[in-house]
Design an enzyme around this catalytic site. Structure first.
Site, PDB file in Angstrom:
ATOM      1  N   LYS A   1      11.794   3.137   3.367  1.00  0.00           N
ATOM      2  CA  LYS A   1      11.746   3.810   2.068  1.00  0.00           C
ATOM      3  C   LYS A   1      11.804   5.328   2.150  1.00  0.00           C
ATOM      4  CE  LYS A   1       9.060   0.208  -0.182  1.00  0.00           C
ATOM      5  NZ  LYS A   1       7.688  -0.098  -0.563  1.00  0.00           N
TER       6      LYS A   1
ATOM      7  N   GLU B   1       1.582   1.927   1.536  1.00  0.00           N
ATOM      8  CA  GLU B   1       2.692   2.888   1.448  1.00  0.00           C
ATOM      9  C   GLU B   1       2.794   3.457   0.035  1.00  0.00           C
ATOM     10  OE1 GLU B   1       6.152   0.764   2.865  1.00  0.00           O
ATOM     11  OE2 GLU B   1       4.948   0.062   4.547  1.00  0.00           O
TER      12      GLU B   1
ATOM     13  N   HIS C   1       1.908   7.658  -1.827  1.00  0.00           N
ATOM     14  CA  HIS C   1       2.689   8.501  -2.737  1.00  0.00           C
ATOM     15  C   HIS C   1       1.830   9.093  -3.856  1.00  0.00           C
ATOM     16  CE1 HIS C   1       6.697   7.619  -1.182  1.00  0.00           C
ATOM     17  NE2 HIS C   1       6.335   6.363  -1.051  1.00  0.00           N
TER      18      HIS C   1
END
Lengths: 341, 341
Positions: free
Chosen positions: B134, B204, B208
């Site tokens: 990603k 993950e 962010h």
């Protein structure tokens, strides 16, 4: 640090633009020349119509070319590079240094594009050819030339306009989420201010209407087309059209051709689209869920933008294949078009 | 007469299935194995996790493998083909005959995928590798390996999941209609019934959020993740995420990376998506019109379907490149994935 530096590669297209020819100089060919003109990675050097051709290794000037064609009927009258010829395509192929041609030729008669491909094969020219053909039967004629194209050193990309083309590729992408594809449904909306700018295209659309076929539509006079459009208020409603999206998706292994349907509404008196052009891909995921992905084109994008943009994106991708020695026939569903700056 | 007969070509994948390995056997690796199992054109022969591996040239059995992993913590316990190992990836590479691997490994630490790629390079193995990474910075590490991968005879496809992946490719396609791209906006919705099935992926996502980074998110205990999700009602709202769609579209020549934005909403307590995942590509056509094409995923399609389906489509496309001797690094925006039956 930009991406190219990270990657340590140079894009040779930036240094030496792809030399492009456009065959056919009606509405589509003229739009193609306008799309090409601002691009740094491509140089428009050649054009031909059925009465003549023009070639300039330094690039053709689009406004002059269009004004000449529209006032005199052929780019062959263009000064000083034009040549009148009743055999314009073979003469241009022999005279010009061109890396790739966009075949913006009439789709009718249905055998025409394949006959032009045969002229390229016969000429010994090597390079990239791209068409934006529509009919299944026309693309099938091209498929039959696969090994001849390969042996001739030609990389031919077929069905590379909007539909088939951009929407077929979007369907091929959308299919990736599914274990099995149930239905691909393409519905297009086209709006043009004036049908006379697209005489050949509109006749092709009429050929899809009940009671018409390719021959009867092609034989219609302008007055007969006008009379038909007067009866329908300028609207052509098309269902279950013979469109090559079906054979292209079948070839790409996505689904049988009878699961692909194409229809649309053409308004010949209004540049606004009567409906948003879209493709809907319905399938079953590996968990057994049925769902539909949708790709929808912005209403403000014209048929010319959605045909010519993809066509040159595929031409650029075709150049990369050809440079690697990969020749033969490919469809828009098999190759990722490259963006042309 | 079907399309293959017209074309006069045989699809060799129909005769000899691609032998596929899956590295990593958490939620994504297990889904990948389930996606693979019914396919005739691919055969799932190998799996590895950080404690062991399993290899069977005749194919692994998915229910056994998942039950073994979930009850004992490693596919290395699978009878009779499993092997326990603290060096599972190099041992599997050496032991197994595999045409292509899907790297369904944790994205964290951020250097992990590139370190696995280096293990493949060092091993002398030749074939196709596909990841669904990603982060921009992780893909950039892979870009730095381009020439080493090429020299090693490896065809590596990076960023080949949903986003980046399917949606990046859709953006690359949509861009074709435009002379200039102004903005690519990806908005994803993810719904999962239970965050604990996707522990690594959820960490993950947390990385962010404002106030978190890769290290702090990775260091969180399950109880800390649970406490965070309790405070947000199970919802994670993500904006301006570091997603490799940006570098991939820049590399493909479509637009500068700062014109690409990625955000989304993750519901960790409901398999229904909170919003439809979509990509919107806004640009200017050659006639000067501003418009937006939109590609929208069906809500019923899961993250697993939208990641694993494209990943294997790219793996099949990678096999075709590799068979032509084309090695090195490619992204999902450059290659058309092939549908795997």
């Amino acid at each position: 640090m930009n991406a190219d530096q990270i990657r340590g590669s140079n894009n040779s297209l930036e240094i030496s633009p792809v030399r492009v020819g456009v065959l056919g100089f009606g509405g589509l060919g003229q739009a193609a020349a306008r799309v090409l003109t601002p691009k740094r990675q491509m140089l428009w050097v050649a054009a031909a119509d059925h009465q003549g051709y023009a070639y300039n290794s330094q690039g053709l000037e689009v406004d002059n070319a269009i004004a000449t064609y529209n006032s005199q009927g052929s780019v062959g009258y263009l000064q000083p590079t034009g040549r009148l010829s009743s055999n314009s395509i073979p003469e241009l192929i022999a005279a010009a240094s061109v890396d790739g041609y966009f075949l913006a030729l009439p789709n009718l008669p249905n055998t025409f594009m394949a006959s032009v491909a045969r002229q390229f094969i016969a000429s010994g020219w090597k390079g990239v050819l791209v068409d934006a053909m529509k009919r299944t039967s026309a693309v099938e004629q091209m498929l039959a030339l696969t090994s001849e194209l390969k042996d001739a050193g030609i990389t031919y990309l077929t069905g590379c306009g909007a539909t088939p083309g951009l929407l077929t590729a979007a369907a091929a992408l959308a299919a990736q989420s599914y274990a099995e594809i149930h239905h691909v449904k393409i519905t297009f909306g086209v709006g043009i201010a004036n049908w006379e700018a697209y005489r050949a295209t509109i006749r092709e659309d009429i050929a899809h209407l009940p009671g018409y076929d390719v021959e009867t539509a092609r034989a219609m006079s302008d007055a007969e087309v006008q009379a038909l459009l007067d009866r329908t208020g300028g609207i052509l409603e098309l269902e279950n059209m013979e469109h090559a999206d079906d054979v292209m998706l079948e070839l790409a292994g996505i689904c049988d051709r009878d699961r692909v349907t194409v229809g649309g509404i053409v308004d010949t008196r209004n540049p606004q689209k009567p409906i948003s052009t879209n493709v809907r891909v319905t399938g079953r995921t590996f968990e057994g869920k049925i769902s539909t992905h949708t790709f929808t084109l912005g209403d403000e994008t014209s048929m010319a933008a959605n045909v010519c943009g993809p066509a040159f994106g595929y031409l650029k991708a075709g150049i990369a294949l050809h440079q690697r020695g990969i020749c033969g026939l490919f469809t828009a569903a098999e190759v990722m078009p490259q963006f042309v700056r």
